[in-house]
Design an enzyme around this catalytic site. Sequence first.
Site, PDB file in Angstrom:
ATOM      1  N   ARG A  27      59.993 -15.777   9.103  1.00  0.00           N
ATOM      2  CA  ARG A  27      59.759 -16.965   8.276  1.00  0.00           C
ATOM      3  C   ARG A  27      59.709 -18.261   9.085  1.00  0.00           C
ATOM      4  O   ARG A  27      59.371 -19.321   8.568  1.00  0.00           O
ATOM      5  CB  ARG A  27      60.871 -17.087   7.228  1.00  0.00           C
ATOM      6  CG  ARG A  27      60.981 -15.883   6.327  1.00  0.00           C
ATOM      7  CD  ARG A  27      62.075 -16.096   5.314  1.00  0.00           C
ATOM      8  NE  ARG A  27      61.771 -17.230   4.464  1.00  0.00           N
ATOM      9  CZ  ARG A  27      60.987 -17.175   3.402  1.00  0.00           C
ATOM     10  NH1 ARG A  27      60.443 -16.039   3.041  1.00  0.00           N
ATOM     11  NH2 ARG A  27      60.754 -18.250   2.681  1.00  0.00           N
ATOM     12  N   TRP A  75      61.278 -23.275  10.726  1.00  0.00           N
ATOM     13  CA  TRP A  75      59.891 -23.609  11.058  1.00  0.00           C
ATOM     14  C   TRP A  75      59.763 -25.079  10.714  1.00  0.00           C
ATOM     15  O   TRP A  75      59.806 -25.468   9.547  1.00  0.00           O
ATOM     16  CB  TRP A  75      58.932 -22.761  10.227  1.00  0.00           C
ATOM     17  CG  TRP A  75      57.502 -22.940  10.611  1.00  0.00           C
ATOM     18  CD1 TRP A  75      56.835 -22.279  11.599  1.00  0.00           C
ATOM     19  CD2 TRP A  75      56.557 -23.835  10.018  1.00  0.00           C
ATOM     20  NE1 TRP A  75      55.535 -22.710  11.658  1.00  0.00           N
ATOM     21  CE2 TRP A  75      55.330 -23.666  10.700  1.00  0.00           C
ATOM     22  CE3 TRP A  75      56.606 -24.773   8.987  1.00  0.00           C
ATOM     23  CZ2 TRP A  75      54.174 -24.387  10.390  1.00  0.00           C
ATOM     24  CZ3 TRP A  75      55.457 -25.491   8.668  1.00  0.00           C
ATOM     25  CH2 TRP A  75      54.258 -25.284   9.368  1.00  0.00           C
ATOM     26  N   GLY A 102      62.409 -25.667   2.758  1.00  0.00           N
ATOM     27  CA  GLY A 102      61.548 -26.434   1.853  1.00  0.00           C
ATOM     28  C   GLY A 102      61.345 -27.842   2.370  1.00  0.00           C
ATOM     29  O   GLY A 102      61.575 -28.122   3.543  1.00  0.00           O
TER      30      GLY A 102
END
Length: 615
Positions: A27, A75, A102
Amino acid sequence: MCGIVGYIGYRDAYPILIKGLQRLEYRGYDSAGVALFDGNNINLAKTKGKVEDLSKKAKTDISLKGTLGIGHTRWATHGVPNDVNSHPHYSNSGDLVIIHNGIIENYESIKKELGKRGYTFSSDTDTEVLVNLIEEVQKTEDVKLGKAVQIALNQVVGAYAIAVFDRKKPDEIVVAKLGSPLAIGVGDKEFFIASDASPFIEFTNNAVYLEDEEMAIVRLGKEIKLRKIKDDAIAYPNILELQLNLEEIEKGGYDHFMLKEIYEQPRAILDTYRGRLLADQGIIRMAGIDDHLEKFLNANRIIIVACGTSWHAGLVAEYIFEDLARIPVEVEYASEFRYRNPVITDKDVLIAISQSGETADTLAAIKLAKERGAFVFGVCNVVGSSIARETDAGAYTHAGPEIGVASTKAFTTQITVLTLIALKLAKEKGEFSSSKFHEFLTELETIPAKVERALQSDELIKVIADVYKDSNNCLYLGRGYNFPVALEGALKLKEISYIHAEGYPAAEMKHGPIALIDEQMPVIVIATKKGHYEKVVSNIQEIKSRKGQIIAIVTEGDEQVRNLADHVVEVPETLESLTPLLTTIPLQLLSYHIAVMRDCNVDQPRNLAKSVTVE
Ligand code: M6R
C-alpha cells in the site's frame, strides 16, 4: 495509500505490527513507523525507507515492550518521505499518538487556527494537524478520546482511516474511517486493526469492516462499539468470517509476489469461473447478473470506468460486449469521467472494475453515476472492499490476494468475469445459437490449461529479456482484442523496469510512432492467427524494413511471422475473443525478467502503491 496496523491484547504487539506492516507494504513503502505503549510511556520509532529499515531502527532505538501499539507504512501525500513526516505522529502534549491513511484536505486552515492557540508542528503532514485538533477538542470540551475524535472528524474534509490512542488511557484504541479501508480483527481478549485482514489472518478469522463515516472504540475486555461519526447513532458490528489463508499472502518459494501471481493465473482463472460456468448444462450462473438481468438487457449502453490495468481490462470488455452481446459500450478513465459532467441516465449500466475495490477515482465515478440514476455493477477482487459495498450489484474475481504492485492475475480474472457476463447477455439477447454458446463455454474451460502452456515459454522469454534489458524505449503493438493487451504490456514494462514503453493499435503506427523505429527499437507485436493476422503481418514488414527489432507473440505452429521476427513466443490457439487471456502472459513475464535483470524492485516499484486511495 498507506497501510495502518494496530494491536491491543495480551501478546507482544511489536512482532505483530512489524509483520503486519510487511504485509501491507504493497500500500506504500516510502517510510514506516511504530508506537508502542510499555505500561508507562509511548516508545516511538519511525524512519524513511521500508519496514525492514524500521525494524533495524526500532531494535536499536526503543524498548519493544508492550501489548498495545500502532504502526504505519507510508506513501507520501503531504510532505516528502523523511523521518519526521513518517507516522505515527504525536500531539503536542505527547499523550496522543496517531496513524492515518488518507488526506485531510482542509488541514491548512485548521493548522493556522491551532497555530494561533500555540500549537507547533514538526512535520509537513496533515496527520499531525489532525492529532493536535483531537487534542485541542479533548482539552476545550473536556471529553474522552472517542468523543474528541468524533468532534474533530466532523471538522475535517477529506478521507481517512485512523487509529489513535492516549497514553493516559491505554486500554483502548479509537479508529475511524471515511474513504480509506479499515478492518478490525476480533480475537479472544485481543483486537487487531489493519487496512486489510492480512496482518491478522493467522490470529483470527473474524473481522469487522468499518463502513464510511463509522468509528469504533476498541477497548480491552469489551465488545466493539461502532458509532456514526456524523450523528453519533449506534451501528451494530457485522462480524464476518474470513476465507483468506496464510499461504495466499506469502511468496511460497517464488522470488517475488509478481512471479507467484503470474504463475497463479491458471488457478485464478479457474476459480473465477468455477460454479458460474456450467458448460455441461449450457448455462452461466452469476447471481449479480441473474438478479438484475432486465437492467442489462434494457440498458441503452454500458459505461465502464476503471484506472490503470483495470481500465485495460475494460477495453478488452468493450470488444467482447460489442462483438458478442451487441451492447454499446463506452470505456472511461474514472479520473476523467468523474470531472467531465458526463451524460448519464437511468437507462445506463455502469460497470466499475477494480482489483482493490478502493481506488478513489473509481469510487467517485460510481457515486456520480448513482446520483444520476445509473445502475452500478462492480467487478472487484477484494471482498468487502469499498467499491464492492458501494455498487448495486457485482461479481468478484476470485484471483486471491494480489500483492505485487504490478497487476497480473487481477487483469486476466477481470477479463474472465467480463467474458462470462458478455456471453450470458449474448445468450439472453438471442445473439448466440446454443451451439455457438456451447463452443464458447467449452473453450473457456480450456483456458487454464492453455495459460499453463503459455507459461512454459518462461525460459525463452528470459533469453529475450536479456537481449533487450538495456533498451531505453519499447513499442507494443496489437489489433482488435489485442490492442488493449499491447497497452497493458507497455504499462507493465514501464511500471516495474522504468523503461519508456508505448502501446499502440498496430495500424496507427504509420500515423506517427513509426518515426521512432530504428535498429535500437524493440517492437513487441501481438500477431496471433485469429484477428487481423494478415494486416499485422504487413505491419511487421513495415517495422522490419525500418530495421526495428521484432518480438512477436504468435499462435503455436506459426511459420510466416517466425520468418520475419527476431524472436517468437508462441501461445496456444483459442477463440479470438479469448486471446487476451493468453497473449498477456508472455508480456507479463517479459516485463518481470527485464525488471529483475535491471535490479529493480519488482514488487514495490518506485513512486507507486498498490491501491490508489487518493486522487
Ligand atoms: O485496484 P484497482 O484495480 O482499481 O487499481 C487500478 C490501478 O491503480 C492499477 O491497475 C495500476 O495501474 C497497477 N499498478 C497496474 O499494474
